[in-house]
Design a protein around this motif. Structure first.
Motif, short mmCIF file in Angstrom:
data_model
loop_
_atom_site.label_atom_id
_atom_site.label_comp_id
_atom_site.label_asym_id
_atom_site.label_seq_id
_atom_site.Cartn_x
_atom_site.Cartn_y
_atom_site.Cartn_z
N ALA A 135 3.48 20.24 2.97
CA ALA A 135 4.36 20.00 1.82
C ALA A 135 3.99 20.85 0.61
O ALA A 135 4.75 20.93 -0.35
N MET A 136 2.83 21.51 0.67
CA MET A 136 2.30 22.23 -0.48
C MET A 136 2.76 23.68 -0.54
O MET A 136 3.07 24.29 0.48
N GLU A 137 2.76 24.21 -1.75
CA GLU A 137 3.02 25.63 -1.98
C GLU A 137 1.70 26.39 -1.89
O GLU A 137 0.64 25.84 -2.18
N PRO A 138 1.74 27.68 -1.49
CA PRO A 138 0.51 28.48 -1.49
C PRO A 138 -0.09 28.56 -2.90
O PRO A 138 0.62 28.54 -3.90
N GLY A 139 -1.42 28.61 -2.96
CA GLY A 139 -2.11 28.72 -4.24
C GLY A 139 -2.20 27.42 -5.00
O GLY A 139 -2.28 27.43 -6.23
N VAL A 155 0.86 -1.18 0.00
CA VAL A 155 0.00 0.00 0.00
C VAL A 155 0.90 1.23 0.00
O VAL A 155 1.81 1.35 0.82
N ASP A 156 0.65 2.10 -0.95
CA ASP A 156 1.43 3.33 -1.12
C ASP A 156 0.51 4.54 -1.06
O ASP A 156 -0.71 4.41 -1.10
N TYR A 157 1.13 5.70 -0.99
CA TYR A 157 0.37 6.94 -1.13
C TYR A 157 1.15 7.84 -2.05
O TYR A 157 2.36 7.69 -2.25
N LEU A 158 0.46 8.77 -2.65
CA LEU A 158 1.11 9.83 -3.40
C LEU A 158 0.35 11.11 -3.18
O LEU A 158 -0.84 11.10 -2.89
N LEU A 159 1.08 12.19 -3.28
CA LEU A 159 0.51 13.52 -3.12
C LEU A 159 0.84 14.30 -4.38
O LEU A 159 2.01 14.57 -4.65
N LEU A 160 -0.19 14.58 -5.17
CA LEU A 160 -0.02 15.30 -6.43
C LEU A 160 -0.44 16.75 -6.22
O LEU A 160 -1.58 17.01 -5.83
N GLU A 161 0.45 17.68 -6.51
CA GLU A 161 0.14 19.10 -6.32
C GLU A 161 -0.15 19.74 -7.67
O GLU A 161 0.58 19.51 -8.64
N PHE A 162 -1.20 20.54 -7.73
CA PHE A 162 -1.61 21.24 -8.94
C PHE A 162 -1.80 22.71 -8.63
O PHE A 162 -2.30 23.05 -7.56
N ARG A 163 -1.46 23.57 -9.58
CA ARG A 163 -1.88 24.96 -9.46
C ARG A 163 -3.40 24.93 -9.50
O ARG A 163 -3.99 24.06 -10.12
N LEU A 223 -3.70 23.14 -5.16
CA LEU A 223 -4.56 22.05 -4.71
C LEU A 223 -3.73 20.78 -4.79
O LEU A 223 -2.91 20.64 -5.70
N ALA A 224 -3.93 19.86 -3.88
CA ALA A 224 -3.22 18.59 -3.93
C ALA A 224 -4.21 17.46 -3.74
O ALA A 224 -5.20 17.60 -3.02
N VAL A 225 -3.94 16.36 -4.40
CA VAL A 225 -4.75 15.16 -4.27
C VAL A 225 -3.89 14.12 -3.58
O VAL A 225 -2.81 13.78 -4.06
N LEU A 226 -4.34 13.66 -2.44
CA LEU A 226 -3.66 12.63 -1.66
C LEU A 226 -4.39 11.32 -1.91
O LEU A 226 -5.59 11.21 -1.64
N GLY A 258 -6.41 21.97 -0.19
CA GLY A 258 -6.08 23.24 -0.82
C GLY A 258 -5.26 24.10 0.12
O GLY A 258 -5.34 23.96 1.34
N LYS A 259 -4.44 24.95 -0.50
CA LYS A 259 -3.67 25.92 0.29
C LYS A 259 -3.81 27.26 -0.42
O LYS A 259 -3.41 27.41 -1.57
N ASP A 260 -4.43 28.23 0.27
CA ASP A 260 -4.64 29.53 -0.36
C ASP A 260 -3.35 30.34 -0.38
O ASP A 260 -2.32 29.90 0.15
#
Length: 153
Positions: free
Chosen positions: A94-98, A12-20, A100-103, A50-52
Motif C-alpha cells: 500500500a506504500m509509495e516508494p521512499g 480492535v482496529d489497525y491503521l497504517l500511517l505513511e510518512f516521507r 516509512l509507515a507505522v502499522l 520502509g519502502k526504498d
C-alpha cells in the motif's frame, strides 16, 4: 453466559500511517502515547515498514532504530503476535516508494462499557464498518456548501 462472566473486549482496529522518510517527527507517536496514558486505547502491535526508492521493503526494529522512528521507539515491545509476514507485505504494497509507515493494531478500550452493556441486554453485533475520515470530511463540506431551501444569496 453474561458479559460479566466472559472477558469483554473493545473493538480492535489497525491503521497504517505513511510518512516521507524525513517526516517521522514524533507528533503522531506522542498522540498515540497520550491515548494509551488516558486509557482510551491499548496497543497490541506496532511495526515500522520502509519502502526504498526502488520499491524494496524492509522493517525496522523500534528499539534499535530510534533515529529513524523517533518517538515511536517508545512503543517498542508492543508485539501481540496478531500481525503476520503477510500483513507486513500487505502494508508494504500500500506504500509509495521512499516512505516509512507505522502499522498500529489497537483495542478501543473506551468501548468496553458499551460492549458489556450491549452483551448483557442480549445484543449481538451483526455488522460493523469504518467510514474513512476523508469521506466524512467531504460529506460535511458538501453539506455546508449547500444553502438551506428558501435562503437568498
Amino acid at each position: 453466559m453474561t458479559a460479566t462472566e466472559v472477558e469483554v473486549r473493545g473493538p480492535v482496529d489497525y491503521l497504517l500511517l505513511e510518512f516521507r522518510e524525513d517526516r517521522l517527527t514524533g507528533g503522531a507517536a506522542g498522540a498515540v502515547m497520550d491515548l494509551i496514558d488516558r486509557g482510551i486505547i491499548a496497543v497490541y502491535d506496532v511495526l515500522v515498514v520502509g519502502k526504498d526508492q526502488q520499491g524494496g521493503t524492509y522493517s525496522l526494529d523500534l528499539a534499535e532504530a530510534v533515529a529513524e522512528v523517533g518517538d515511536f521507539a517508545g512503543l517498542a515491545g508492543h508485539r501481540s503476535g496478531l500481525l503476520s509476514d503477510e500483513d507486513l507485505a500487505d502494508a508494504a504494497s500500500a506504500m509509495e516508494p521512499g516512505t516509512l509507515a507505522v502499522l498500529i493494531v489497537y483495542e478501543n478500550l473506551w468501548a468496553i462499557p458499551f460492549v458489556a452493556a450491549a452483551m448483557e441486554s442480549g445484543a449481538e453485533l451483526i455488522a460493523s464498518a469504518r467510514i474513512p475520515a476523508a469521506d466524512v470530511m467531504a460529506a460535511v463540506e458538501a453539506l455546508e456548501a449547500r444553502q438551506p431551501v428558501g435562503t437568498i444569496s
